[in-house]
Design a protein around this motif. Structure first.
Motif, PDB file in Angstrom:
ATOM      1  N   PRO A  23       0.815  -1.229   0.000  1.00 15.69           N
ATOM      2  CA  PRO A  23       0.000   0.000   0.000  1.00 15.69           C
ATOM      3  C   PRO A  23       0.843   1.272   0.000  1.00 15.69           C
ATOM      4  N   TYR A  24       1.771   1.389  -0.933  1.00 14.64           N
ATOM      5  CA  TYR A  24       2.684   2.533  -0.897  1.00 14.64           C
ATOM      6  C   TYR A  24       1.975   3.841  -1.212  1.00 14.64           C
ATOM      7  N   ARG A  25       0.970   3.789  -2.092  1.00 16.40           N
ATOM      8  CA  ARG A  25       0.255   5.028  -2.407  1.00 16.40           C
ATOM      9  C   ARG A  25      -0.481   5.563  -1.181  1.00 16.40           C
ATOM     10  N   GLU A  26      -1.082   4.663  -0.417  1.00 13.87           N
ATOM     11  CA  GLU A  26      -1.796   5.069   0.799  1.00 13.87           C
ATOM     12  C   GLU A  26      -0.848   5.708   1.808  1.00 13.87           C
ATOM     13  N   ILE A  37      12.785   2.810  -4.465  1.00 10.92           N
ATOM     14  CA  ILE A  37      13.083   2.057  -3.241  1.00 10.92           C
ATOM     15  C   ILE A  37      13.447   0.620  -3.591  1.00 10.92           C
ATOM     16  N   ARG A  38      12.680   0.026  -4.472  1.00 19.62           N
ATOM     17  CA  ARG A  38      12.984  -1.349  -4.898  1.00 19.62           C
ATOM     18  C   ARG A  38      14.351  -1.416  -5.579  1.00 19.62           C
ATOM     19  N   GLU A  39      14.677  -0.403  -6.325  1.00 19.55           N
ATOM     20  CA  GLU A  39      15.983  -0.379  -6.992  1.00 19.55           C
ATOM     21  C   GLU A  39      17.115  -0.258  -5.976  1.00 19.55           C
ATOM     22  N   ILE A  40      16.933   0.593  -4.966  1.00 14.41           N
ATOM     23  CA  ILE A  40      17.952   0.768  -3.924  1.00 14.41           C
ATOM     24  C   ILE A  40      18.197  -0.536  -3.181  1.00 14.41           C
ATOM     25  N   LEU A  41      17.110  -1.214  -2.807  1.00  9.50           N
ATOM     26  CA  LEU A  41      17.218  -2.421  -1.991  1.00  9.50           C
ATOM     27  C   LEU A  41      17.503  -3.666  -2.818  1.00  9.50           C
ATOM     28  N   LEU A  50       9.049  -0.030   4.241  1.00 10.71           N
ATOM     29  CA  LEU A  50       8.110   0.824   3.521  1.00 10.71           C
ATOM     30  C   LEU A  50       7.646   1.975   4.408  1.00 10.71           C
ATOM     31  N   ALA A  51       7.389   1.668   5.672  1.00 13.57           N
ATOM     32  CA  ALA A  51       6.965   2.706   6.610  1.00 13.57           C
ATOM     33  C   ALA A  51       8.067   3.741   6.799  1.00 13.57           C
ATOM     34  N   MET A  52       9.316   3.278   6.948  1.00 16.78           N
ATOM     35  CA  MET A  52      10.419   4.209   7.162  1.00 16.78           C
ATOM     36  C   MET A  52      10.623   5.116   5.959  1.00 16.78           C
ATOM     37  N   TYR A  53      10.662   4.530   4.765  1.00 15.85           N
ATOM     38  CA  TYR A  53      10.848   5.348   3.578  1.00 15.85           C
ATOM     39  C   TYR A  53       9.681   6.315   3.380  1.00 15.85           C
ATOM     40  N   SER A  54       8.475   5.876   3.670  1.00 18.24           N
ATOM     41  CA  SER A  54       7.320   6.737   3.422  1.00 18.24           C
ATOM     42  C   SER A  54       7.352   7.982   4.299  1.00 18.24           C
ATOM     43  N   VAL A 382      14.036  -7.156  10.165  1.00 16.28           N
ATOM     44  CA  VAL A 382      12.854  -6.623   9.481  1.00 16.28           C
ATOM     45  C   VAL A 382      13.190  -5.385   8.652  1.00 16.28           C
ATOM     46  N   LEU A 383      14.434  -4.901   8.767  1.00 17.77           N
ATOM     47  CA  LEU A 383      14.824  -3.711   8.020  1.00 17.77           C
ATOM     48  C   LEU A 383      16.326  -3.742   7.811  1.00 17.77           C
ATOM     49  N   ASP A 384      16.748  -3.567   6.564  1.00 18.09           N
ATOM     50  CA  ASP A 384      18.172  -3.573   6.226  1.00 18.09           C
ATOM     51  C   ASP A 384      18.355  -2.610   5.061  1.00 18.09           C
ATOM     52  N   VAL A 385      18.719  -1.346   5.380  1.00 18.81           N
ATOM     53  CA  VAL A 385      18.753  -0.302   4.359  1.00 18.81           C
ATOM     54  C   VAL A 385      20.029   0.522   4.470  1.00 18.81           C
ATOM     55  N   PRO A 386      20.514   1.081   3.362  1.00 17.92           N
ATOM     56  CA  PRO A 386      21.579   2.084   3.435  1.00 17.92           C
ATOM     57  C   PRO A 386      20.998   3.350   4.060  1.00 17.92           C
ATOM     58  N   PRO A 387      21.471   3.792   5.227  1.00 19.76           N
ATOM     59  CA  PRO A 387      20.799   4.892   5.937  1.00 19.76           C
ATOM     60  C   PRO A 387      20.784   6.207   5.168  1.00 19.76           C
TER      61      PRO A 387
END
Length: 763
Positions: A23-26, A37-41, A50-54, A382-387
């Motif tokens: 539900p990224y649009r929501e 985001i999908r490309e980054i990860l 998704l919550a963090m990026y949003s 549950v989360l593994d991202v380049p900060p």
């Protein structure tokens, strides 16, 4: 209470289910943002990611529509201006060195949409949030100010919103023991259903006590301390401030109403004292407050600014609600929380200080030698991202910019053609009507609800032009602060209007006897998706940056608030400018109200010309907005400030009041009523009394000078090239404002008009 283990989507599950719809649009993300985001990860995000990026890529947190314009501040900041700053744009708050080993940090933030939804808590948590920004720099918060804007003063919704906002500002700032020394209260139709609640805080510290937000040192611990995390504020300001209000101008049909944060000033007071002791004991490597986007922001920004990665065990976060998911814990904007980076050897001492102040503290993670921010929930990632991709490398939009065609029509609508008062009775009635108008009347109904003198260091506060605060009791060194913006001017010409806001705040600081030193801002505009709004924003930024470069004072930081509109009706562009000044001895401050010796001379400094575009006279008497705003002469503003400084240091000036909205007439009314002293005014021969009384030409001030100093002061003005004309004398015996051949009004009648408006409207 701690929540039981919840089912949470893991990184491994996200990898194994690439086609799961989300539900990224929501959550406010656009198609291209989700794709990025999908490309980054290299995969789809988990629910927590998704919550963090949003929230972090929301307009409020990422500045994605304003970055391309805000960089102009850096391009126009000279090395000399940079030398005044210890910390600038990009930090939690700007910091400047004011001498004698002292540093001052100050910043303004917006809490506009939350304050419409829930006026009390929206305003209260706005104060709490800006105070924590100041705390995060290593400073003790010492004062606040609150620029406020509402719809028409007599509108039903204003009667709902304004009392709650004012109560919220006082209800949070007063228990913290922070004097409220400045701000504004402005009414205009454009703010109906979209009030502006901006909050400014000032903090002081020793130069060596500066702290920055970074997570460095592999093995250092991440400690969350302060209040527990709850469901209040989920997607709060980070989402609410990144959407326009849908519906008509009545505010019907709200699109998103996430929970507004709930504040507790008594917890924050303990948190302030706790932080100061932690700083004093040198127990903190890096620190970040939790404001918009909560833990998402704090962890991502700390990790991004550090020299490694970070691991956080999210299930260790103390909760006050059961059943919270990782996404909710990360997005919660619960108040009164801080996140610190601490050496392992200092953890015990850190915890003891927190225990002393009854502040809950929990180790939730540590700095790693990796590159990513990794968040675990009951042992599962549950989360593994380049900060950096979360905190600083979000989307950047070059929105269409287009000058609206209606600008020429507005400029052509000259207010000089409006009917003017022509007889003494008309002029007298106009003076009284202006004094009683909502934007010019006394703000005492508001400011009396704030503690302006707590802690005993307040030297000047409202209704003075600028707030003045003692910093050092031994030397008397102090600071002055003012915030200003006339959005009517900015509507007529955004570039000039922003410079006029800067000029007025600069002048308000100068007339207290202080030297203007640095700038912060809170830029409030409509939707960035409107090319006309983006033109207003671009012009205002360039005007402010160019103005600061000309004055030689840096912009140390600020805030952008977009989407301030209901449906297709944006607010007037409102770039609020805050100016910080320094005064070496607060005993020489210049008060606003006359009240010196009988017969003191009243002098008008600066040039008066026929400038009525955007004026309060045009608004109050004709409901008119058109023409061009007053001309800006920043060299003249600088000269005026130099003269005021010299007059203060040499004891030549006993009172001073800048001229702005309402012109000379309003300045005379206010300086007489504030000083509780009458005056006899004689305008120069051959001038148009109406123009001299109601023009809003910039670069002017009304000063009272002892008779013994009149010659010395006027000769100084002449030598420096500052126009100076005698317009009257102080007349304490008469207890009236007498303007020869124009009006003769007892102070009691003036006071009834000036002080009666807001109590009659709001009770």
């Amino acid at each position: 209470m701690s929540a039981p283990a919840q089912q949470a989507e893991t990184v491994e599950h996200a990898k194994a289910t690439p086609d799961t719809e989300q539900p990224y649009r929501e959550l406010g993300l656009k198609d291209d943002e989700y794709s990025r985001i999908r490309e980054i990860l290299g995969r789809r995000p988990t629910d927590a990611e998704l919550a963090m990026y949003s929230v972090m890529w929301s307009e409020h947190c990422s500045y994605k529509s304003s970055k391309v314009h805000l960089k102009y501040f850096g391009e126009t900041t000279t090395d000399e201006m940079k030398a005044k700053m210890l910390a600038g744009i990009g930090e939690n708050a700007g910091v400047v060195d004011i001498g004698d080993g002292w540093a001052v940090t100050f910043k303004a933030e917006s809490h506009n949409h939350p304050s419409y939804v829930e006026p009390y808590q929206g305003a209260a948590t706005g104060v709490g949030g800006i105070v924590r920004d100041i705390m995060a720099m290593g400073a003790r918060p010492v004062a606040v100010a609150d620029p406020l804007r509402f719809g028409p003063a007599d509108a039903p919704d204003t009667k709902r919103v304004l009392p709650g906002v004012v109560e919220g500002v006082g209800g949070y700032g007063n228990p913290l023991g922070l004097p409220n020394i400045g701000g504004e209260v402005v009414f205009d139709e454009c703010y109906a259903s979209n009030p502006l609640v901006n909050a400014l805080c000032v903090g002081v510290m020793k130069v060596d006590d500066l702290h920055l937000a970074h997570a460095s040192g592999t093995g250092n611990k991440i400690i969350l301390f302060g209040a527990r995390t709850g469901l209040d504020g989920i997607g709060g300001v980070s989402v609410l401030a990144s959407e326009t209000f849908e519906g008509d101008e009545t505010g019907a049909g709200r699109k998103k109403l996430p929970a507004v944060q709930v504040g507790d000033p008594f917890t924050e007071k303990l948190l302030i004292e706790c932080c100061l002791e932690l700083y004093n004991d040198e127990l903190v490597v890096g620190i970040q407050d939790l404001g918009g986007a909560g833990l998402s922001c704090a962890t991502a920004e700390l990790a991004s600014a550090g020299d490694g990665g970070m691991r956080v065990d999210l299930d260790r976060v103390p909760l006050r609600a059961t059943g919270m998911t990782p996404a909710e814990v990360l997005s919660s904007e619960s108040q009164e929380r801080m996140c610190a980076v601490v050496k392992p050897s200092d953890v015990d001492a850190f915890m003891k200080v927190c225990e002393k102040w009854d502040v809950l503290a929990t180790v939730i993670g540590e700095v790693t030698d990796g590159e990513n921010l990794e968040i675990y929930w009951h042992g599962e990632c549950v989360l593994d991202v380049p900060p950096g991709t979360v905190a600083h490398e979000g989307p950047v939009y070059e929105r269409p910019v287009e000058r609206p065609g209606e600008q020429d029509l507005i400029a052509a609508d000259n207010p000089n053609t409006l009917e003017r008062p022509s007889t003494p009775d008309d002029m007298r009635e106009t003076v009284l009507r202006m004094a009683a108008s909502p934007n010019l009347c006394s703000r005492a109904w508001v400011t009396d609800q704030y503690d302006r003198y707590v802690r005993g260091n307040t030297v000047l506060a409202q209704p003075s032009d600028g707030g003045v605060l003692r910093v050092d009791e031994e030397t008397g060194r102090g600071i002055a602060v003012s915030t200003d913006c006339n959005s009517r001017y900015t509507r007529l010409d955004p570039y000039a209007g922003a410079q006029l806001a800067l000029a007025e705040a600069y002048r308000n600081v100068a007339v207290t006897g202080a030297t203007p030193m640095a700038v912060t801002n809170c830029l409030n505009f409509g939707s960035p998706e409107d090319p006309g709004v983006m033109w207003q924003f671009q012009q205002a930024v360039r005007g402010l940056a160019d103005g600061c470069a000309e004055l030689g004072i840096p912009v140390t930081g600020g805030n952008v608030s977009f989407y301030n509109q209901t449906g297709r009706h944006p607010i007037l562009p409102t770039p609020v400018v805050g100016v910080l000044g320094v005064i070496d001895d607060v005993t020489r401050r210049i008060p606003t109200g006359i009240g010196g010796d009988e017969g003191e001379t009243l002098l008008l400094l600066g040039d008066t010309t026929e400038e009525l575009g955007g004026s309060e006279w045009a608004k109050v008497t004709h409901g008119h907005l058109g023409g061009t705003p007053p001309k800006v002469d920043l060299a003249r503003e600088k000269l005026l400030a130099d003269v005021m400084l010299a007059g203060s240091r040499d004891g030549m000036v006993s009172a001073a009041h800048d001229l702005s909205e309402g012109g000379l007439a309003q300045a005379l009314v206010e300086t007489a009523l504030i000083g509780e002293t009458g005056a006899r005014v004689v305008l120069p021969e051959g001038v148009d009394p109406f123009v001299w009384l109601f023009s809003e030409s910039a670069g002017r001030a009304l000063v009272a000078v002892p008779r013994s100093e009149e010659l010395r002061f006027t000769e100084m003005c002449a030598a420096r090239g500052l126009p100076c004309v005698k317009v009257g004398v102080v007349d304490d015996q008469s207890q009236k404002l007498e303007i020869q051949d124009v009006a003769d009004i007892p102070l009691t009648e003036l006071r009834d008009a000036w002080e009666g408006t807001l109590p009659a409207l709001f009770g």
